[in-house]
Write a protein that holds these residues in place. Sequence first.
Motif, mmCIF file in Angstrom:
data_model
loop_
_atom_site.group_PDB
_atom_site.id
_atom_site.type_symbol
_atom_site.label_atom_id
_atom_site.label_comp_id
_atom_site.label_asym_id
_atom_site.label_seq_id
_atom_site.Cartn_x
_atom_site.Cartn_y
_atom_site.Cartn_z
ATOM 1 N N GLY A 27 0.918 -1.263 0.055
ATOM 2 C CA GLY A 27 -0.121 0.029 -0.058
ATOM 3 C C GLY A 27 0.857 1.274 -0.143
ATOM 4 N N HIS A 28 0.599 2.254 -0.713
ATOM 5 C CA HIS A 28 1.188 3.474 -0.689
ATOM 6 C C HIS A 28 0.428 4.532 -1.691
ATOM 7 N N LEU A 29 0.720 5.771 -1.400
ATOM 8 C CA LEU A 29 0.083 6.879 -2.245
ATOM 9 C C LEU A 29 1.130 7.977 -2.600
ATOM 10 N N PHE A 30 1.117 8.449 -3.633
ATOM 11 C CA PHE A 30 1.782 9.892 -4.147
ATOM 12 C C PHE A 30 0.902 10.805 -4.163
ATOM 13 N N ASN A 31 1.481 11.902 -3.763
ATOM 14 C CA ASN A 31 0.538 13.146 -3.831
ATOM 15 C C ASN A 31 1.460 14.198 -4.036
ATOM 16 N N SER A 32 0.761 15.330 -4.763
ATOM 17 C CA SER A 32 1.538 16.481 -4.939
ATOM 18 C C SER A 32 0.527 17.541 -4.828
ATOM 19 N N ASP A 33 1.015 18.649 -4.329
ATOM 20 C CA ASP A 33 -0.005 19.994 -4.191
ATOM 21 C C ASP A 33 0.435 20.965 -5.435
ATOM 22 N N ALA A 34 1.362 20.567 -6.193
ATOM 23 C CA ALA A 34 1.584 21.517 -7.209
ATOM 24 C C ALA A 34 2.262 20.565 -8.687
ATOM 25 N N SER A 35 2.367 20.957 -9.699
ATOM 26 C CA SER A 35 2.836 20.467 -10.885
ATOM 27 C C SER A 35 3.959 19.395 -10.548
ATOM 28 N N ALA A 36 3.943 18.056 -11.080
ATOM 29 C CA ALA A 36 5.290 17.285 -10.953
ATOM 30 C C ALA A 36 5.009 16.379 -11.933
ATOM 31 N N THR A 37 6.215 15.939 -12.449
ATOM 32 C CA THR A 37 6.229 14.900 -13.367
ATOM 33 C C THR A 37 7.094 13.477 -13.124
ATOM 34 N N LEU A 38 6.682 12.658 -13.356
ATOM 35 C CA LEU A 38 7.170 11.292 -13.079
ATOM 36 C C LEU A 38 7.470 10.396 -14.173
ATOM 37 N N VAL A 39 8.471 9.470 -14.187
ATOM 38 C CA VAL A 39 8.583 8.471 -15.013
ATOM 39 C C VAL A 39 8.308 7.116 -14.298
ATOM 40 N N VAL A 40 7.514 6.245 -14.667
ATOM 41 C CA VAL A 40 7.082 5.107 -14.128
ATOM 42 C C VAL A 40 7.317 3.750 -14.647
ATOM 43 N N PHE A 41 7.895 2.856 -13.927
ATOM 44 C CA PHE A 41 8.020 1.424 -14.576
ATOM 45 C C PHE A 41 7.237 0.710 -13.793
ATOM 46 N N GLU A 42 6.454 -0.539 -14.259
ATOM 47 C CA GLU A 42 5.648 -1.313 -13.604
ATOM 48 C C GLU A 42 5.797 -2.763 -14.410
ATOM 49 N N ARG A 43 5.806 -3.700 -13.579
ATOM 50 C CA ARG A 43 5.907 -4.909 -14.152
ATOM 51 C C ARG A 43 5.174 -6.015 -13.164
ATOM 52 N N ARG A 44 4.712 -7.354 -13.541
ATOM 53 C CA ARG A 44 4.316 -8.382 -12.749
ATOM 54 C C ARG A 44 5.490 -8.934 -12.019
ATOM 55 N N HIS A 45 5.515 -9.083 -10.721
ATOM 56 C CA HIS A 45 6.789 -9.490 -10.055
ATOM 57 C C HIS A 45 7.009 -10.795 -10.218
ATOM 58 N N ASP A 46 8.252 -11.193 -10.637
ATOM 59 C CA ASP A 46 8.637 -12.790 -10.760
ATOM 60 C C ASP A 46 9.121 -13.207 -9.340
ATOM 61 N N TYR A 47 8.208 -13.562 -8.815
ATOM 62 C CA TYR A 47 8.626 -14.125 -7.458
ATOM 63 C C TYR A 47 9.698 -15.337 -7.376
ATOM 64 N N LEU A 48 10.627 -15.277 -6.293
ATOM 65 C CA LEU A 48 11.432 -16.037 -6.503
ATOM 66 C C LEU A 48 11.648 -16.679 -4.734
ATOM 67 N N GLU A 49 11.427 -17.953 -4.550
ATOM 68 C CA GLU A 49 11.177 -18.651 -3.118
ATOM 69 C C GLU A 49 12.286 -17.961 -2.210
ATOM 70 N N ASN A 50 11.737 -17.644 -0.901
ATOM 71 C CA ASN A 50 12.793 -17.276 0.094
ATOM 72 C C ASN A 50 13.368 -15.932 -0.021
ATOM 73 N N HIS A 51 13.073 -15.124 -1.176
ATOM 74 C CA HIS A 51 13.718 -13.866 -1.574
ATOM 75 C C HIS A 51 12.521 -12.857 -1.621
ATOM 76 N N THR A 52 12.505 -11.782 -0.886
ATOM 77 C CA THR A 52 11.440 -10.957 -0.481
ATOM 78 C C THR A 52 11.963 -9.476 -0.867
ATOM 79 N N ALA A 53 11.293 -8.809 -1.768
ATOM 80 C CA ALA A 53 11.687 -7.489 -2.096
ATOM 81 C C ALA A 53 11.234 -6.369 -1.143
ATOM 82 N N GLU A 54 12.189 -5.347 -1.126
ATOM 83 C CA GLU A 54 11.582 -4.342 0.056
ATOM 84 C C GLU A 54 11.600 -2.896 -0.473
#
Length: 302
Positions: free
Chosen positions: A162-189
């Motif tokens: 869970g997370h939320l980005f918010n902005s009170d003024a103009s802002a520009t982001l570049v975003v990358f997203e992908r379906r995570h490829d899970y690996l047993e016993n390894h957890t991304a933080e």
Amino acid sequence: MNSLSAFSVKKCIFFAIITLGGVKISNCEQGFCSAPPISEAQPLYWKVNNPTLSPTHLQDLPGFTRSVYKRDHALITPESHVFSPLPEWTNTLGAYLITPSMGSHFVMYLAKMQENSKSGLPPKDAERFVFVLQGVVILNDTSGIKHNLEVDSYAYLPPNSGHLFNSDASATLVVFERRHDYLENHTAEQIIGSTNKQPLLETPGEVFELRKLLPTSLAYDFNVHMMDFQPGEFLNVKEVHYNQHGLLLLEGQGIYRLADSWYPVQAGDAIWMAPFVPQWYAALGKTKSRYLLYKDVNRNPL
């Protein structure tokens, strides 16, 4: 008749250069004159949002675009961007530059947040990497901590966090997203960082400067590289590999080879590279080139 050298000056003299922006002061020394570089007065990554060849500059060339889409690569240039409201986001326009419909396993998009804007969540099991190009955004995470992200800062959000980005003024982001490829016993933080805090890494056989923005541990199935080239520098290896790339040129200009095509590129251009497409870059101009590069890692291609 007196020679021209009789009138040469030993000290600095100044004269006015009339430009579209008004009167600029230029410095002349020993007969050589130069105008102050315009880019020095602009914020970091200013040209990503204000490219040299913007849609307004091309309005007298109807139908013209530098964008190219082919089976194994694409060049998406600013005059081709189509912005529309981002799904699940508030007061935010987005332009998708790379999507699975091309053949990629990730998405890359620009998000232009306006006053009182908020982000949505990515799809189930999708991880997200956000890099700030302009303005300031606030990241609220499940710990209740608020993180101020300025230009050149970034955040990695693991899948289903869970997370939320918010902005009170103009802002520009570049975003990358992908379906995570899970690996047993390894957890991304969750990762919060900025480019200038990442160490320069060795690049055997190459001359460019490299920073990796994410950990190289097995928990992470992709990384994002920041690569810097001084004018005239180029990749020594003509790369052909199984990894996919999503690239955004942040500063400078150069020539990118993709397959059998050679493309002039500049700040603001985005590139998709499919697996095994031949690729090569050379920096041109008088200022350094910098680009942000997505790369899938740490997983067996089977």
